[in-house]
Every structure is written in structure tokens, then in C-alpha cells.
Write a protein that holds these residues in place. Structure first.
Motif, PDB file in Angstrom:
ATOM      1  N   MET A  78       0.830  -1.194   0.000  1.00 27.27           N
ATOM      2  CA  MET A  78       0.000   0.000   0.000  1.00 27.27           C
ATOM      3  C   MET A  78       0.875   1.259   0.000  1.00 27.27           C
ATOM      4  SD  MET A  78      -2.960   1.172   2.694  1.00 27.27           S
ATOM      5  CE  MET A  78      -1.800   1.277   4.036  1.00 27.27           C
ATOM      6  N   LEU A  79       1.936   1.253   0.800  1.00 27.38           N
ATOM      7  CA  LEU A  79       2.833   2.414   0.850  1.00 27.38           C
ATOM      8  C   LEU A  79       3.566   2.615  -0.471  1.00 27.38           C
ATOM      9  CD1 LEU A  79       4.264   2.064   4.461  1.00 27.38           C
ATOM     10  CD2 LEU A  79       2.688   3.800   3.619  1.00 27.38           C
ATOM     11  N   LYS A  80       3.944   1.520  -1.140  1.00 27.44           N
ATOM     12  CA  LYS A  80       4.585   1.639  -2.450  1.00 27.44           C
ATOM     13  C   LYS A  80       3.633   2.278  -3.455  1.00 27.44           C
ATOM     14  CE  LYS A  80       7.923  -2.147  -2.178  1.00 27.44           C
ATOM     15  NZ  LYS A  80       8.260  -3.483  -2.678  1.00 27.44           N
ATOM     16  N   ASN A  81       2.355   1.875  -3.424  1.00 29.36           N
ATOM     17  CA  ASN A  81       1.368   2.476  -4.325  1.00 29.36           C
ATOM     18  C   ASN A  81       1.195   3.961  -4.038  1.00 29.36           C
ATOM     19  OD1 ASN A  81       0.895   0.051  -5.624  1.00 29.36           O
ATOM     20  ND2 ASN A  81      -0.839  -0.492  -4.322  1.00 29.36           N
ATOM     21  N   GLN A  82       1.148   4.316  -2.758  1.00 25.87           N
ATOM     22  CA  GLN A  82       1.015   5.727  -2.397  1.00 25.87           C
ATOM     23  C   GLN A  82       2.236   6.521  -2.845  1.00 25.87           C
ATOM     24  OE1 GLN A  82       0.250   5.809   1.811  1.00 25.87           O
ATOM     25  NE2 GLN A  82      -1.927   5.340   1.566  1.00 25.87           N
ATOM     26  N   LEU A  83       3.422   5.927  -2.737  1.00 24.05           N
ATOM     27  CA  LEU A  83       4.642   6.605  -3.166  1.00 24.05           C
ATOM     28  C   LEU A  83       4.640   6.822  -4.677  1.00 24.05           C
ATOM     29  CD1 LEU A  83       7.440   7.705  -2.378  1.00 24.05           C
ATOM     30  CD2 LEU A  83       8.332   5.408  -2.740  1.00 24.05           C
ATOM     31  N   ASP A  84       4.203   5.816  -5.427  1.00 22.83           N
ATOM     32  CA  ASP A  84       4.117   5.960  -6.883  1.00 22.83           C
ATOM     33  C   ASP A  84       3.121   7.061  -7.263  1.00 22.83           C
ATOM     34  OD1 ASP A  84       5.975   3.953  -7.245  1.00 22.83           O
ATOM     35  OD2 ASP A  84       4.464   2.367  -7.555  1.00 22.83           O
ATOM     36  N   ASP A  85       1.982   7.094  -6.573  1.00 20.02           N
ATOM     37  CA  ASP A  85       0.996   8.147  -6.843  1.00 20.02           C
ATOM     38  C   ASP A  85       1.572   9.524  -6.529  1.00 20.02           C
ATOM     39  OD1 ASP A  85      -0.800   6.210  -7.617  1.00 20.02           O
ATOM     40  OD2 ASP A  85      -1.904   6.204  -5.705  1.00 20.02           O
ATOM     41  N   ALA A  86       2.310   9.625  -5.433  1.00 19.93           N
ATOM     42  CA  ALA A  86       2.898  10.917  -5.052  1.00 19.93           C
ATOM     43  C   ALA A  86       3.932  11.356  -6.079  1.00 19.93           C
ATOM     44  CB  ALA A  86       3.518  10.823  -3.663  1.00 19.93           C
ATOM     45  N   LYS A  87       4.727  10.418  -6.591  1.00 20.78           N
ATOM     46  CA  LYS A  87       5.717  10.759  -7.618  1.00 20.78           C
ATOM     47  C   LYS A  87       5.029  11.229  -8.900  1.00 20.78           C
ATOM     48  CE  LYS A  87       9.510   7.822  -6.042  1.00 20.78           C
ATOM     49  NZ  LYS A  87      10.317   6.629  -6.324  1.00 20.78           N
ATOM     50  N   ASP A  88       3.921  10.568  -9.276  1.00 25.76           N
ATOM     51  CA  ASP A  88       3.172  10.988 -10.455  1.00 25.76           C
ATOM     52  C   ASP A  88       2.621  12.399 -10.275  1.00 25.76           C
ATOM     53  OD1 ASP A  88       3.670   8.563 -11.654  1.00 25.76           O
ATOM     54  OD2 ASP A  88       1.712   7.683 -11.138  1.00 25.76           O
ATOM     55  N   ARG A  89       2.054  12.680  -9.090  1.00 29.38           N
ATOM     56  CA  ARG A  89       1.535  14.027  -8.823  1.00 29.38           C
ATOM     57  C   ARG A  89       2.647  15.058  -8.861  1.00 29.38           C
ATOM     58  NH1 ARG A  89      -1.564  11.551  -4.802  1.00 29.38           N
ATOM     59  NH2 ARG A  89      -0.022  12.135  -3.253  1.00 29.38           N
ATOM     60  N   GLU A  90       3.803  14.691  -8.313  1.00 24.81           N
ATOM     61  CA  GLU A  90       4.929  15.632  -8.287  1.00 24.81           C
ATOM     62  C   GLU A  90       5.390  15.959  -9.705  1.00 24.81           C
ATOM     63  OE1 GLU A  90       9.449  16.045  -6.482  1.00 24.81           O
ATOM     64  OE2 GLU A  90       8.372  14.166  -6.265  1.00 24.81           O
ATOM     65  N   SER A  91       5.494  14.949 -10.563  1.00 24.19           N
ATOM     66  CA  SER A  91       5.927  15.216 -11.939  1.00 24.19           C
ATOM     67  C   SER A  91       4.871  16.035 -12.686  1.00 24.19           C
ATOM     68  CB  SER A  91       6.225  13.911 -12.670  1.00 24.19           C
ATOM     69  OG  SER A  91       5.043  13.146 -12.820  1.00 24.19           O
ATOM     70  N   PHE A  92       3.593  15.768 -12.437  1.00 22.92           N
ATOM     71  CA  PHE A  92       2.530  16.543 -13.078  1.00 22.92           C
ATOM     72  C   PHE A  92       2.625  18.010 -12.659  1.00 22.92           C
ATOM     73  CE2 PHE A  92      -1.755  18.370 -12.671  1.00 22.92           C
ATOM     74  CZ  PHE A  92      -2.117  18.387 -14.005  1.00 22.92           C
ATOM     75  N   TYR A  93       2.758  18.257 -11.358  1.00 21.30           N
ATOM     76  CA  TYR A  93       2.828  19.636 -10.876  1.00 21.30           C
ATOM     77  C   TYR A  93       4.112  20.321 -11.337  1.00 21.30           C
ATOM     78  CZ  TYR A  93      -1.303  18.854  -8.025  1.00 21.30           C
ATOM     79  OH  TYR A  93      -2.568  18.583  -7.595  1.00 21.30           O
ATOM     80  N   GLN A  94       5.194  19.576 -11.457  1.00 19.29           N
ATOM     81  CA  GLN A  94       6.433  20.163 -11.946  1.00 19.29           C
ATOM     82  C   GLN A  94       6.271  20.593 -13.404  1.00 19.29           C
ATOM     83  OE1 GLN A  94       8.974  20.739  -9.916  1.00 19.29           O
ATOM     84  NE2 GLN A  94      10.016  21.829 -11.535  1.00 19.29           N
TER      85      GLN A  94
END
Length: 173
Positions: A78-94
Motif C-alpha cells: 500500500m505504501l509503495k502504491n502511495q509513493l508511486d501516486d505521489a511521484k506521479d503528482r509531483e511530476s505533473f505539478y512540476q
């Protein structure tokens, strides 16, 4: 499931009967209606018995450590999935930030064409406006007629107010 008495349970696990009674009093271990302890309840509290006993029904019991390992693995996934989602959001916002910066930089190149033109008058820097006296509304310099409120030419005199009974018994006027 097989039920055991306190004496049978103490022999099976090799522990003192008083320890079993203490667990029952604390609510860690529970007894059923016939004052016996279910084998599954004993396994939950004490783990697998070291002495194999003859059980009529085959019992499949997971050790407490395997259940904990399974739970921890699920949490890690579950934490790995949350980390992947956070990385995707970070790249989108960047990407959004870079796009906005490019849009903000574009008008700066066109500003050189507008530099030759005279800027519009600015109220904060215009010295001519400061020379005029400001009206603060507290002092009156000279009486001026308000152009917005028209004054009527003919004004009728206001009639005297009359009471309730005088409206009926006195003549108009």
C-alpha cells in the motif's frame, strides 16, 4: 473445535494453572459456556503447543508471526502504491510549473516594442494631481450646489397632522 479444561491446557502448554486463570481474569483468554477453553482461543494466546496432542479434526493454524508478516507485506504494498501516486503528482505539478514559467517569460520578449511608447499617466507618480487641494469632507471651503439633486420650483406647504377623530369630524384643510 475441541474444548479443553484449565488442567488439560496447563499440561498441553506446560504452564501453571494460575497463569491461565490470570489471563482469563484480565480478559486475554476467554472461556465458553461450559467453563472450558476452546483450542483455537488457546492457540491465539499461547501459540502452537509444543506437545502434539491427538486431535480428531485436522487443524490448520497460521502462526502469529506469519499473520503479522502478511499484514506488514500488505502495508508495504500500500505504501509503495502511495509513493508511486505521489511521484506521479509531483511530476505533473512540476510540468505545470514549467509551463506557467514559460508563459510568464514570453511577454518579457515583447516588452522591448512597448518600451518606446509613452506610458499612461500614473496617479501615484503624477505631480500635477497632488497640487490640487483634496476634499476630505470634514471642512467646507465654499458652498456648492449639488448637481445631482434637482430642486423643485413649486413646493406645497406641508399639512398639519391630524388625529384619528379629527379626520372624521373636522373639515378638510
Amino acid at each position: 473445535m475441541k474444548s479443553l479444561s484449565v488442567i488439560e491446557l496447563s499440561k498441553l502448554y506446560g504452564i501453571n494453572r494460575q497463569t491461565i486463570y490470570n489471563h482469563i481474569n484480565k480478559g486475554i483468554l476467554s472461556k465458553n459456556s461450559d467453563n472450558k477453553i476452546d483450542l483455537s482461543e488457546a492457540i491465539r494466546v499461547f501459540g502452537e503447543p509444543t506437545i502434539k496432542m491427538d486431535v480428531k479434526e485436522p487443524v490448520k493454524v497460521d502462526s502469529p508471526s506469519s499473520a503479522e508478516v502478511l499484514l506488514l507485506r500488505q502495508q508495504i504494498d500500500m505504501l509503495k502504491n502511495q509513493l508511486d501516486d505521489a511521484k506521479d503528482r509531483e511530476s505533473f505539478y512540476q510540468n505545470q510549473i514549467e509551463t506557467m514559467q514559460r508563459l510568464l517569460e514570453a511577454p518579457k520578449n515583447n516588452m522591448s516594442m512597448f518600451a518606446d511608447q509613452k506610458p499612461e499617466s500614473n496617479i501615484a507618480t503624477d505631480h500635477q494631481l497632488e497640487s490640487e487641494p483634496k476634499d476630505d469632507g470634514l471642512t467646507t471651503t465654499e458652498p456648492k450646489e449639488n448637481p445631482r439633486i434637482p430642486v423643485p420650483e413649486h413646493i406645497e406647504p406641508e399639512l398639519k397632522k391630524r388625529g384619528f377623530l379629527s379626520r372624521f369630524f373636522l373639515p378638510n384643510g
